[in-house]
Design a protein around this motif. Structure first.
Motif, PDB file in Angstrom:
ATOM      1  N   GLN A 111      24.303   4.495 -15.790  1.00  0.00           N
ATOM      2  CA  GLN A 111      23.033   3.835 -16.085  1.00  0.00           C
ATOM      3  C   GLN A 111      21.917   4.447 -15.233  1.00  0.00           C
ATOM      4  O   GLN A 111      22.093   4.658 -14.030  1.00  0.00           O
ATOM      5  N   SER A 112      20.789   4.698 -15.854  1.00  0.00           N
ATOM      6  CA  SER A 112      19.649   5.242 -15.133  1.00  0.00           C
ATOM      7  C   SER A 112      19.089   4.202 -14.163  1.00  0.00           C
ATOM      8  O   SER A 112      18.966   3.024 -14.500  1.00  0.00           O
ATOM      9  N   VAL A 113      18.788   4.635 -12.964  1.00  0.00           N
ATOM     10  CA  VAL A 113      18.183   3.752 -11.962  1.00  0.00           C
ATOM     11  C   VAL A 113      16.667   3.859 -12.123  1.00  0.00           C
ATOM     12  O   VAL A 113      16.116   4.955 -12.076  1.00  0.00           O
ATOM     13  N   PRO A 114      15.984   2.728 -12.320  1.00  0.00           N
ATOM     14  CA  PRO A 114      14.527   2.771 -12.534  1.00  0.00           C
ATOM     15  C   PRO A 114      13.779   3.387 -11.351  1.00  0.00           C
ATOM     16  O   PRO A 114      14.101   3.115 -10.184  1.00  0.00           O
ATOM     17  N   THR A 115      12.800   4.207 -11.666  1.00  0.00           N
ATOM     18  CA  THR A 115      11.994   4.863 -10.638  1.00  0.00           C
ATOM     19  C   THR A 115      11.334   3.850  -9.726  1.00  0.00           C
ATOM     20  O   THR A 115      11.299   4.035  -8.507  1.00  0.00           O
ATOM     21  N   ASN A 116      10.839   2.745 -10.287  1.00  0.00           N
ATOM     22  CA  ASN A 116      10.161   1.761  -9.434  1.00  0.00           C
ATOM     23  C   ASN A 116      11.126   1.107  -8.446  1.00  0.00           C
ATOM     24  O   ASN A 116      10.737   0.707  -7.357  1.00  0.00           O
ATOM     25  N   PHE A 117      12.421   1.021  -8.808  1.00  0.00           N
ATOM     26  CA  PHE A 117      13.428   0.522  -7.858  1.00  0.00           C
ATOM     27  C   PHE A 117      13.590   1.506  -6.701  1.00  0.00           C
ATOM     28  O   PHE A 117      13.635   1.105  -5.537  1.00  0.00           O
ATOM     29  N   ILE A 118      13.682   2.789  -7.022  1.00  0.00           N
ATOM     30  CA  ILE A 118      13.856   3.816  -5.989  1.00  0.00           C
ATOM     31  C   ILE A 118      12.645   3.837  -5.055  1.00  0.00           C
ATOM     32  O   ILE A 118      12.790   3.905  -3.833  1.00  0.00           O
ATOM     33  N   VAL A 119      11.442   3.749  -5.630  1.00  0.00           N
ATOM     34  CA  VAL A 119      10.224   3.721  -4.814  1.00  0.00           C
ATOM     35  C   VAL A 119      10.237   2.505  -3.893  1.00  0.00           C
ATOM     36  O   VAL A 119       9.938   2.609  -2.709  1.00  0.00           O
ATOM     37  N   SER A 120      10.621   1.351  -4.424  1.00  0.00           N
ATOM     38  CA  SER A 120      10.692   0.134  -3.611  1.00  0.00           C
ATOM     39  C   SER A 120      11.718   0.280  -2.492  1.00  0.00           C
ATOM     40  O   SER A 120      11.479  -0.121  -1.347  1.00  0.00           O
ATOM     41  N   ASP A 156       0.832  -1.210   0.000  1.00  0.00           N
ATOM     42  CA  ASP A 156       0.000   0.000   0.000  1.00  0.00           C
ATOM     43  C   ASP A 156       0.863   1.254   0.000  1.00  0.00           C
ATOM     44  O   ASP A 156       0.598   2.213  -0.733  1.00  0.00           O
ATOM     45  N   PHE A 157       1.897   1.248   0.825  1.00  0.00           N
ATOM     46  CA  PHE A 157       2.776   2.408   0.905  1.00  0.00           C
ATOM     47  C   PHE A 157       3.536   2.609  -0.404  1.00  0.00           C
ATOM     48  O   PHE A 157       3.708   3.733  -0.864  1.00  0.00           O
ATOM     49  N   SER A 158       3.958   1.520  -1.010  1.00  0.00           N
ATOM     50  CA  SER A 158       4.669   1.592  -2.288  1.00  0.00           C
ATOM     51  C   SER A 158       3.771   2.198  -3.368  1.00  0.00           C
ATOM     52  O   SER A 158       4.200   3.061  -4.134  1.00  0.00           O
ATOM     53  N   GLU A 159       2.530   1.755  -3.406  1.00  0.00           N
ATOM     54  CA  GLU A 159       1.581   2.306  -4.381  1.00  0.00           C
ATOM     55  C   GLU A 159       1.364   3.795  -4.139  1.00  0.00           C
ATOM     56  O   GLU A 159       1.319   4.583  -5.086  1.00  0.00           O
ATOM     57  N   LEU A 160       1.230   4.179  -2.874  1.00  0.00           N
ATOM     58  CA  LEU A 160       1.037   5.589  -2.535  1.00  0.00           C
ATOM     59  C   LEU A 160       2.243   6.424  -2.952  1.00  0.00           C
ATOM     60  O   LEU A 160       2.097   7.484  -3.580  1.00  0.00           O
ATOM     61  N   LEU A 161       3.448   5.961  -2.615  1.00  0.00           N
ATOM     62  CA  LEU A 161       4.665   6.683  -3.005  1.00  0.00           C
ATOM     63  C   LEU A 161       4.758   6.814  -4.523  1.00  0.00           C
ATOM     64  O   LEU A 161       5.098   7.874  -5.045  1.00  0.00           O
ATOM     65  N   HIS A 162       4.481   5.730  -5.201  1.00  0.00           N
ATOM     66  CA  HIS A 162       4.582   5.745  -6.663  1.00  0.00           C
ATOM     67  C   HIS A 162       3.557   6.702  -7.256  1.00  0.00           C
ATOM     68  O   HIS A 162       3.866   7.499  -8.153  1.00  0.00           O
ATOM     69  N   GLU A 163       2.343   6.645  -6.737  1.00  0.00           N
ATOM     70  CA  GLU A 163       1.260   7.499  -7.214  1.00  0.00           C
ATOM     71  C   GLU A 163       1.569   8.980  -7.008  1.00  0.00           C
ATOM     72  O   GLU A 163       1.379   9.801  -7.903  1.00  0.00           O
ATOM     73  N   LYS A 164       2.053   9.323  -5.823  1.00  0.00           N
ATOM     74  CA  LYS A 164       2.243  10.729  -5.457  1.00  0.00           C
ATOM     75  C   LYS A 164       3.584  11.316  -5.886  1.00  0.00           C
ATOM     76  O   LYS A 164       3.670  12.515  -6.150  1.00  0.00           O
ATOM     77  N   TYR A 165       4.639  10.463  -5.930  1.00  0.00           N
ATOM     78  CA  TYR A 165       5.979  11.035  -6.085  1.00  0.00           C
ATOM     79  C   TYR A 165       6.811  10.479  -7.226  1.00  0.00           C
ATOM     80  O   TYR A 165       7.934  10.932  -7.418  1.00  0.00           O
ATOM     81  N   ALA A 166       6.299   9.517  -7.983  1.00  0.00           N
ATOM     82  CA  ALA A 166       7.096   8.923  -9.067  1.00  0.00           C
ATOM     83  C   ALA A 166       7.546   9.981 -10.066  1.00  0.00           C
ATOM     84  O   ALA A 166       8.683   9.952 -10.541  1.00  0.00           O
ATOM     85  N   LEU A 206       8.241  13.099  -9.497  1.00  0.00           N
ATOM     86  CA  LEU A 206       9.349  13.868  -8.921  1.00  0.00           C
ATOM     87  C   LEU A 206      10.638  13.049  -8.903  1.00  0.00           C
ATOM     88  O   LEU A 206      11.713  13.561  -9.209  1.00  0.00           O
ATOM     89  N   ILE A 207      10.519  11.781  -8.546  1.00  0.00           N
ATOM     90  CA  ILE A 207      11.692  10.910  -8.516  1.00  0.00           C
ATOM     91  C   ILE A 207      12.275  10.761  -9.914  1.00  0.00           C
ATOM     92  O   ILE A 207      13.494  10.805 -10.086  1.00  0.00           O
ATOM     93  N   ALA A 208      11.420  10.624 -10.904  1.00  0.00           N
ATOM     94  CA  ALA A 208      11.887  10.497 -12.295  1.00  0.00           C
ATOM     95  C   ALA A 208      12.666  11.742 -12.724  1.00  0.00           C
ATOM     96  O   ALA A 208      13.658  11.642 -13.455  1.00  0.00           O
ATOM     97  N   LYS A 209      12.255  12.911 -12.255  1.00  0.00           N
ATOM     98  CA  LYS A 209      12.940  14.157 -12.602  1.00  0.00           C
ATOM     99  C   LYS A 209      14.343  14.240 -12.005  1.00  0.00           C
ATOM    100  O   LYS A 209      15.187  14.981 -12.485  1.00  0.00           O
ATOM    101  N   LEU A 210      14.593  13.475 -10.937  1.00  0.00           N
ATOM    102  CA  LEU A 210      15.918  13.491 -10.314  1.00  0.00           C
ATOM    103  C   LEU A 210      16.971  12.853 -11.203  1.00  0.00           C
ATOM    104  O   LEU A 210      18.152  13.101 -11.045  1.00  0.00           O
ATOM    105  N   ASN A 211      16.527  11.999 -12.121  1.00  0.00           N
ATOM    106  CA  ASN A 211      17.434  11.328 -13.059  1.00  0.00           C
ATOM    107  C   ASN A 211      18.606  10.673 -12.323  1.00  0.00           C
ATOM    108  O   ASN A 211      19.769  10.965 -12.565  1.00  0.00           O
ATOM    109  N   VAL A 212      18.277   9.782 -11.410  1.00  0.00           N
ATOM    110  CA  VAL A 212      19.286   9.082 -10.609  1.00  0.00           C
ATOM    111  C   VAL A 212      20.010   8.081 -11.498  1.00  0.00           C
ATOM    112  O   VAL A 212      19.392   7.301 -12.211  1.00  0.00           O
ATOM    113  N   THR A 213      21.339   8.129 -11.477  1.00  0.00           N
ATOM    114  CA  THR A 213      22.135   7.206 -12.282  1.00  0.00           C
ATOM    115  C   THR A 213      23.197   6.534 -11.417  1.00  0.00           C
ATOM    116  O   THR A 213      23.596   7.057 -10.380  1.00  0.00           O
ATOM    117  N   GLU A 214      23.629   5.388 -11.866  1.00  0.00           N
ATOM    118  CA  GLU A 214      24.728   4.669 -11.225  1.00  0.00           C
ATOM    119  C   GLU A 214      25.610   4.138 -12.344  1.00  0.00           C
ATOM    120  O   GLU A 214      25.140   3.426 -13.226  1.00  0.00           O
TER     121      GLU A 214
END
Length: 85
Positions: free
Chosen positions: A28-37, A5-15, A17-25
């Motif tokens: 390579q781009s780190v998938p948004t769903n990985f960061i949310v998890s 439930d919390f994962s769905e809420l985070l993804h719904e509300k903040y995915a 914003l997280i995608a805009k951060l363009n997190v890389t390692e």
């Protein structure tokens, strides 16, 4: 259940914003769903600890500590620059 439930809420509300951060390692781009998890695991694990400790720490102190630890550690590791001004 709580974690899903919390994962769905985070993804719904903040995915978005997280995608805009363009997190890389390593370039390579780190998938948004990985960061949310990842963040979901931190939050739900902390809540489980708090419940098992019989709410030993005041809720405001818990929130402050979680935010401080995430902003000083996890977000920094993901390459997020925190503006503290």
């Amino acid at each position: 259940k709580m974690q899903n439930d919390f994962s769905e809420l985070l993804h719904e509300k903040y995915a978005h914003l997280i995608a805009k951060l363009n997190v890389t390692e390593s370039g390579q781009s780190v998938p948004t769903n990985f960061i949310v998890s990842y963040l979901t695991s931190i939050f739900t694990g902390t809540l489980k600890w708090w419940i098992k400790s019989e709410f030993d720490m005041p809720s405001k102190e818990l929130a402050r500590l979680v935010i401080k630890l995430i902003s000083n550690g996890h977000l920094t590791v993901m390459g997020v620059i925190i503006n503290r001004d």
